[in-house]
Enzyme design. Structure first.
Site, mmCIF file in Angstrom:
data_model
loop_
_atom_site.group_PDB
_atom_site.id
_atom_site.type_symbol
_atom_site.label_atom_id
_atom_site.label_comp_id
_atom_site.label_asym_id
_atom_site.label_seq_id
_atom_site.Cartn_x
_atom_site.Cartn_y
_atom_site.Cartn_z
ATOM 1 N N SER A 1 0.856 -1.193 0.000
ATOM 2 C CA SER A 1 0.000 0.000 0.000
ATOM 3 C C SER A 1 0.887 1.236 0.000
ATOM 4 C CB SER A 1 -0.900 0.025 1.242
ATOM 5 O OG SER A 1 -1.556 1.278 1.372
ATOM 6 N N TYR B 1 -0.862 -0.353 10.467
ATOM 7 C CA TYR B 1 -1.194 -0.790 9.108
ATOM 8 C C TYR B 1 -0.089 -0.367 8.136
ATOM 9 C CZ TYR B 1 -3.576 -1.009 4.593
ATOM 10 O OH TYR B 1 -3.893 -1.269 3.285
#
Length: 262
Positions: free
Chosen positions: A140, A153
């Site tokens: 990501s 995350y």
């Protein structure tokens, strides 16, 4: 006649994983689909068998559970037909770090990093022995930006990028292609599960658009594919700056700026 490798996809019941399943099936690949939701897996598998003629197996597994993870690892080690692994399964957590439950943080790390490493480790030796194959890891852009405020995350996704780059250096000379894919905000259920209302986000990318771009990067054998990055030169500049920084490190010599008491 060329026999295309079977593709194993984690997190395959919906979102990015389901889109990968459809694209690879339409390319002529057989599939092994892994996710927790058996009903969704069966529905997707039935549709893809009917529409594409692909052979589609399903493995119902929660990759945070050691027994389930071990079953998928075993399949990757023993099924010589599987030549491509798509490490897509992942989760997110909303809110500041101090508000996140320790067990939730640990579960996130287990899914986003530990499971991904173990599955890659399970298949890589066999691919190297065959001299061919591919591992696609979904990272990501959050992994590049601690400023986004998703510390755990983002850290897991930075790990995925680093691991992919390192594995590429190790495995590509042996015929195994490793790709890291870095989406930005994409319309998947991961955000709803994390308590983030994705439907209120007007600037999120669609799943189909994301996967089509990622597969174009796959076909081009890109090491890092960032579909939302508008100017690819920025990634090249960042990578060059990183390499320049490494070249300036003197392992046995303290930098001058740390030799003064001022």
């Amino acid at each position: 006649m060329t026999i295309l490798p079977t593709v194993l996809i984690t997190g395959a019941s919906t979102g990015i994983g389901a889109a990968y399943a459809e694209r690879f099936a339409r390319r002529g690949h057989d599939l092994v689909l892994v996710a927790r939701d058996q009903a969704r897996l069966e529905t997707l598998a039935a549709r893809l068998r009917q529409e594409t003629g692909a052979a589609v197996d399903i493995l119902v597994a929660d990759l945070t559970q050691p027994g389930d993870l071990a079953a998928v690892e075993k399949r990757l080690r023993e099924d010589a037909r599987i030549g491509t692994l798509v490490n897509n399964a992942g989760a997110a957590l909303s809110g500041p770090f101090i508000d996140q439950r320790t067990d939730d943080v640990a579960r996130l790390v287990a899914l986003n990093t530990t499971a991904l490493v173990r599955l890659s480790s399970a298949i890589a030796p066999r691919l190297v022995q065959a001299g061919q194959g591919a591992i696609i890891n979904i990272s990501s852009v959050v992994g590049l930006a601690p400023e986004f405020g998703m510390s755990v995350y983002g850290a897991t996704k930075a790990f995925v990028l680093f691991l992919s780059q390192g594995l590429s250096l190790e495995l590509s000379p042996k015929g195994v292609y490793v790709q890291a894919v870095l989406p930005a905000g994409t319309r998947t259920e991961i955000w709803e599960r994390a308590g983030i209302p994705v439907n209120a986000m007007s600037d999120f990318m669609g799943v189909d658009e994301l996967v089509d771009a990622a597969l174009l990067g796959f076909d081009r054998r890109e090491l890092v594919t960032i579909p939302p990055l508008q100017d690819g030169a920025h990634w090249e500049a960042l990578n060059k700056a990183r390499q320049t920084l490494i070249g300036d490190i003197r392992q046995a010599q303290v930098a001058e700026r740390y030799r003064t008491t001022n």
